[in-house]
Enzyme design. Structure first.
Site, PDB file in Angstrom:
ATOM      1  N   ASP A   1     -17.648  -0.481  12.875  1.00  0.00           N
ATOM      2  CA  ASP A   1     -17.597  -1.180  14.156  1.00  0.00           C
ATOM      3  C   ASP A   1     -17.051  -2.585  13.927  1.00  0.00           C
ATOM      4  O   ASP A   1     -17.354  -3.235  12.926  1.00  0.00           O
ATOM      5  CB  ASP A   1     -18.988  -1.274  14.776  1.00  0.00           C
ATOM      6  CG  ASP A   1     -19.486   0.078  15.269  1.00  0.00           C
ATOM      7  OD1 ASP A   1     -18.660   0.998  15.404  1.00  0.00           O
ATOM      8  OD2 ASP A   1     -20.702   0.200  15.505  1.00  0.00           O
TER       9      ASP A   1
ATOM     10  N   ASP B   1      -7.242   5.938  -3.841  1.00  0.00           N
ATOM     11  CA  ASP B   1      -6.440   4.810  -3.381  1.00  0.00           C
ATOM     12  C   ASP B   1      -6.112   3.916  -4.566  1.00  0.00           C
ATOM     13  O   ASP B   1      -7.009   3.419  -5.248  1.00  0.00           O
ATOM     14  CB  ASP B   1      -7.223   4.027  -2.323  1.00  0.00           C
ATOM     15  CG  ASP B   1      -6.371   3.002  -1.595  1.00  0.00           C
ATOM     16  OD1 ASP B   1      -5.219   2.766  -2.023  1.00  0.00           O
ATOM     17  OD2 ASP B   1      -6.849   2.433  -0.603  1.00  0.00           O
TER      18      ASP B   1
ATOM     19  N   CYS C   1       0.802  -1.229   0.000  1.00  0.00           N
ATOM     20  CA  CYS C   1       0.000   0.000   0.000  1.00  0.00           C
ATOM     21  C   CYS C   1       0.833   1.276   0.000  1.00  0.00           C
ATOM     22  O   CYS C   1       0.507   2.224  -0.717  1.00  0.00           O
ATOM     23  CB  CYS C   1      -0.993  -0.011   1.151  1.00  0.00           C
ATOM     24  SG  CYS C   1      -0.250   0.113   2.801  1.00  0.00           S
TER      25      CYS C   1
ATOM     26  N   HIS D   1      -2.905   1.192   6.745  1.00  0.00           N
ATOM     27  CA  HIS D   1      -3.126   1.232   5.297  1.00  0.00           C
ATOM     28  C   HIS D   1      -2.856   2.655   4.826  1.00  0.00           C
ATOM     29  O   HIS D   1      -3.264   3.624   5.473  1.00  0.00           O
ATOM     30  CB  HIS D   1      -4.543   0.807   4.937  1.00  0.00           C
ATOM     31  CG  HIS D   1      -4.820   0.862   3.462  1.00  0.00           C
ATOM     32  ND1 HIS D   1      -3.953   0.327   2.533  1.00  0.00           N
ATOM     33  CD2 HIS D   1      -5.839   1.418   2.744  1.00  0.00           C
ATOM     34  CE1 HIS D   1      -4.435   0.520   1.319  1.00  0.00           C
ATOM     35  NE2 HIS D   1      -5.566   1.186   1.424  1.00  0.00           N
TER      36      HIS D   1
ATOM     37  N   ASN E   1     -14.235   4.032  10.170  1.00  0.00           N
ATOM     38  CA  ASN E   1     -15.239   4.166  11.223  1.00  0.00           C
ATOM     39  C   ASN E   1     -16.180   2.980  11.349  1.00  0.00           C
ATOM     40  O   ASN E   1     -17.241   3.095  11.955  1.00  0.00           O
ATOM     41  CB  ASN E   1     -16.070   5.435  11.005  1.00  0.00           C
ATOM     42  CG  ASN E   1     -16.483   6.071  12.321  1.00  0.00           C
ATOM     43  OD1 ASN E   1     -16.093   5.623  13.393  1.00  0.00           O
ATOM     44  ND2 ASN E   1     -17.295   7.104  12.246  1.00  0.00           N
TER      45      ASN E   1
ATOM     46  N   GLU F   1     -20.713  11.271  16.092  1.00  0.00           N
ATOM     47  CA  GLU F   1     -20.032  10.102  15.532  1.00  0.00           C
ATOM     48  C   GLU F   1     -20.996   8.927  15.396  1.00  0.00           C
ATOM     49  O   GLU F   1     -21.031   8.236  14.375  1.00  0.00           O
ATOM     50  CB  GLU F   1     -18.846   9.722  16.427  1.00  0.00           C
ATOM     51  CG  GLU F   1     -17.926   8.660  15.842  1.00  0.00           C
ATOM     52  CD  GLU F   1     -18.253   7.260  16.314  1.00  0.00           C
ATOM     53  OE1 GLU F   1     -17.782   6.290  15.696  1.00  0.00           O
ATOM     54  OE2 GLU F   1     -19.017   7.141  17.301  1.00  0.00           O
TER      55      GLU F   1
ATOM     56  N   GLU G   1     -14.960   9.936  19.090  1.00  0.00           N
ATOM     57  CA  GLU G   1     -15.467   8.582  19.301  1.00  0.00           C
ATOM     58  C   GLU G   1     -16.535   8.561  20.393  1.00  0.00           C
ATOM     59  O   GLU G   1     -16.384   9.184  21.452  1.00  0.00           O
ATOM     60  CB  GLU G   1     -14.327   7.639  19.697  1.00  0.00           C
ATOM     61  CG  GLU G   1     -13.310   7.403  18.604  1.00  0.00           C
ATOM     62  CD  GLU G   1     -13.782   6.426  17.538  1.00  0.00           C
ATOM     63  OE1 GLU G   1     -14.987   6.132  17.496  1.00  0.00           O
ATOM     64  OE2 GLU G   1     -12.935   5.970  16.748  1.00  0.00           O
TER      65      GLU G   1
END
Length: 739
Positions: free
Chosen positions: A445, A403, A320, A380, A443, A507, A502
């Site tokens: 979970d 990317d 990467c 990354h 972001n 958020e 967070e």
């Protein structure tokens, strides 16, 4: 009148009811073609010299660093050309023609040919135009106005003379090309950027840093990188790719150009079509690189572009940070502000669910790989490019995520972005391009499942832990400063630009909004226990490679009574993508957990045990599984750490017209270093020198002396990188003044 309604040269098939017209040939026949004229008569007006005023134009356009004898100008800005004839023109009509190279159809109507008459009046805003600044006998000094939305690319140049009304035009082609690039200094260009320091860093800086490591505090390493966007071989490859793979009109738009290059950097096929493979760099995360170059050995983009230019075959291999460095080079070369960005604990969501699912076996506590398609990379690296987004809702301009690492396809191609960073932060994952995938990276979970085998059928799956703060840590880029930035003060934390605080209301609203556009919005549903036991792995913040280190656990027993737990402790060597390379050790323990907070040492990981198994980034993953006997609560804790590599020490001396370097370090490992190499590189200073020294003995000393003649003078940045099978990323970066 010639019909220009098709992008193809032949737009009606033979035998069809419509006309079959070769648009390009028809237009040349109508307008005249450069190079087909008979030699001029002695009394005719001819062009004797065209002066591009390289020094003045390049200085005014911030293009002095391009290593080429041709003219580089930024669109939306005037530039000067002096044209000298054999005699003073009288009644002749004069024009400048710019024909963009690589156009599928060269046509004035399509904008791929620009024909501008010499004009003494003021320029026309928003269009190509010429103002005659002065005339001195046979010399015309021209001020050429380039629109802010001009096609970016190489233009072939000709001066046209029409001797009299209805006469055939005569073309005087010029061998030097004019390169037009994007212009962050022009307010009308969609890549316009405020701040001189910002443009100096994100457009003009030829070297910088990419960050690697883990999400632990103090574990973000600044890896030096030479971008070399102004090197002659680099320029040629980038503009060749632009011409070959980007539609004519699309070259105006940085959205399209940046997206196209994310696919051109990696060597991957259009989904399902192997024959469509194209690109500069082959990705490889296997740990086996014998038929190419290990990703850790690259010190910059220049050698990759040079190898591709020499062979026209994809270069092996990249990961990467290499893809990011090579893409950063292309964007800055084309004039698009760009920077490399590292996301620590970076999620890779394979099914657009906005959750990262990991499954463990209920009996062995080993990861069930075929059920754990999602992953969390230790880090990354991607890129951000700066531009307005008039194609989207208001407020989406600024930094956009792109990317080039081939992870998932987008529109059938391994490409990503540009995804507006503001859309990622707000969870607006329906906006173009690939915002959903990028949101999950920072972001999502993390959900941990336990699988119980049920004979030959599918295992029973149960969610037993949701971590809402597991991904998107210490998002980093190179700091902008008016003073020198070194590897020790290079990092700027931009996590707040990607996500709200967070567990805050904003958020959680962004996550819920993003998940509502995902493929599995109803995964949640874990019963919280008021008297649960929590645990956290405790490791030293900095562990030098070659040293033993302890692993401890911090417990938080929220009940009022003592608990008893059965623990399983596993340690693995892993790749930076989180994939396990080798299991180091596994231990079991029965522990008593008093009420409240306490700590317990689990064991020691010995250097003599891990040294023979180290790979690439020297990263280890520690996992601890626990089961509370009294309540049957299951809990998991995991952490990764990158062992700190040794430092190179380099001394520099100017000896006459040459530079002499002496570099050294001590091998910290209890085993020899084999398959050693050391590379030296500097943008427009040293194209790349790689030496292959002998093995370095266990706990032995390495030193190397080299001498080279620099290609240019002034303040230069040099990068030195030592690499071996057992230990990589031993680097040094120094600034030197070459007289």
């Amino acid at each position: 009148m010639v019909d220009h309604s098709s992008a193809d040269a032949d737009f009606a098939a033979p035998g069809s009811p419509g006309r079959s017209i070769d648009v390009e040939a028809a237009e040349r026949e109508y307008l005249g073609e450069p190079g087909t004229d008979a030699p001029p008569r002695a009394d005719q007006l001819v062009v004797t010299e065209v002066n591009y005023e390289l020094e003045r134009n390049r200085r005014n356009h911030h293009t002095t660093e391009y290593e080429s004898e041709e003219l580089f100008v930024r669109r939306g800005q005037d530039f000067d050309i002096d044209v000298t004839f054999n005699k003073a023109p009288k009644t002749e009509e004069l024009a400048l023609e710019l024909c963009i190279r690589g156009a599928k159809v060269s046509s004035i109507n399509r904008g791929t040919i620009v024909r501008i008459p010499f004009n003494r009046s003021h320029h026309v805003p928003g269009n190509w135009s010429i103002q005659v600044g002065s005339v001195e006998g046979a010399k015309y000094s021209l001020v050429v106005s380039c629109p802010a939305d001009a096609m970016v690319g190489r233009y072939e140049v000709a001066i046209i003379i029409v001797d009299k009304l209805d006469a055939e035009p005569r073309f005087f082609k010029q061998s030097p090309l004019i390169y037009v690039v994007f212009n962050p200094w022009c307010a009308e260009d969609t890549v316009f950027m405020n701040g001189e320091d910002e443009k100096k860093e994100y457009v003009l800086n030829e070297s910088g840093f990419v960050f690697t490591g883990t999400a632990r505090q103090g574990q973000q390493w600044a890896r030096p990188w030479i971008f070399g966007q102004f090197e002659e071989s680099v320029i040629k490859v980038i503009f060749d790719l632009l011409e070959k793979h980007t539609r004519d009109g699309a070259r105006r738009d940085p959205v399209v150009v940046s997206r196209k290059f994310t696919g051109l950097i990696n060597y991957m096929p259009v989904w399902g079509r192997e024959e469509t493979k194209t690109g500069i760099l082959v990705g490889n995360w296997s740990g086996e690189y014998d038929d190419g170059t290990s990703p850790s050995k690259w010190t910059g983009s220049t050698k990759i572009y040079e190898q591709y230019a020499a062979t026209r075959e994809a270069v092996k291999y990249g990961q990467c940070w290499v893809f990011s460095g090579v893409l950063n080079t292309a964007m800055r070369c084309l004039g698009i502000p760009s920077r490399s960005v590292t996301n620590f604990s970076s999620a890779h969501d394979t099914d657009n669910s906005m959750t990262i699912d990991t499954v463990y076996d209920a009996d062995t506590f080993e990861e069930v790989e075929y059920l754990s398609n999602d992953s969390v990379w230790n880090f990354h690296v991607w890129n951000e490019v700066w531009m307005a987004r008039p194609d989207l809702i208001k407020g989406m301009g600024g930094w956009q995520v792109v990317d080039a690492t081939p992870q998932e396809t987008s529109e059938g191609i391994f490409q990503t972005g540009p995804a507006p960073k503001m859309a990622i932060k707000q969870g607006l994952t329906y906006l173009n391009y690939d915002t959903k995938f990028c949101f999950a990276e920072v972001n999502a979970d993390r959900i941990t499942w336990i699988a119980k085998k049920t004979g030959r059928g599918k295992p029973d799956m149960k969610v037993f832990q949701i971590n809402k703060n597991a991904v998107g840590k210490y998002i980093s880029t190179t700091r902008v400063s008016s003073v020198t930035v070194s590897r020790w003060n290079a990092r700027e934390d931009i996590t707040h630009e990607y996500k709200f605080k967070e567990d805050g209301d904003e958020e959680r609203m962004a996550v819920e909004r993003a998940v509502s556009f995902g493929t599995r919005p109803n995964t949640y549903g874990v019963d919280e226990q008021a008297d649960k036991v929590e645990m956290e792995i405790i490791l030293a913040e900095r562990i030098p490679v070659g040293e033993d280190f302890d692993v401890a656990i911090k417990f938080n027993n929220k009940s009022l009574v003592e608990r008893h737990m059965k623990l399983v402790f596993n340690a693995h060597i892993c790749y930076y993508t989180g994939v396990q390379a080798k299991k180091l050790q596994s231990e079991k323990a029965d522990v008593k957990i008093p009420s409240g907070i306490s700590e317990k040492r689990l064991g020691t990981i010995l250097a003599e045990r891990y040294a023979p198994s180290l790979v690439d980034q020297t990263i280890m993953k520690i996992c601890v599984f626990g089961k509370v006997q009294e309540t049957s609560q299951q809990v998991v804790a995991q952490d990764s750490i990158q062992l700190t590599p040794p430092e190179l020490s380099t001394k520099v001396e100017i000896v006459g017209s040459e530079v002499e370097l002496f570099t050294e370090f001590d091998n910290p490992l209890p085993i020899p270093l084999t398959k050693c190499s050391i590379s030296f590189e500097g943008a427009r200073t040293l194209s790349g020198m790689t030496l292959y020294p002998n093995d370095v003995p266990a706990k032995g000393h390495f030193s190397q002396r080299v001498r080279f003649k620099p290609r240019s003078k002034g303040k230069k940045t040099l990068l030195i990188d030592f690499d071996s099978k057992q230990l990589a990323n031993v680097t040094d970066m120094l600034d030197i003044e070459i007289p």
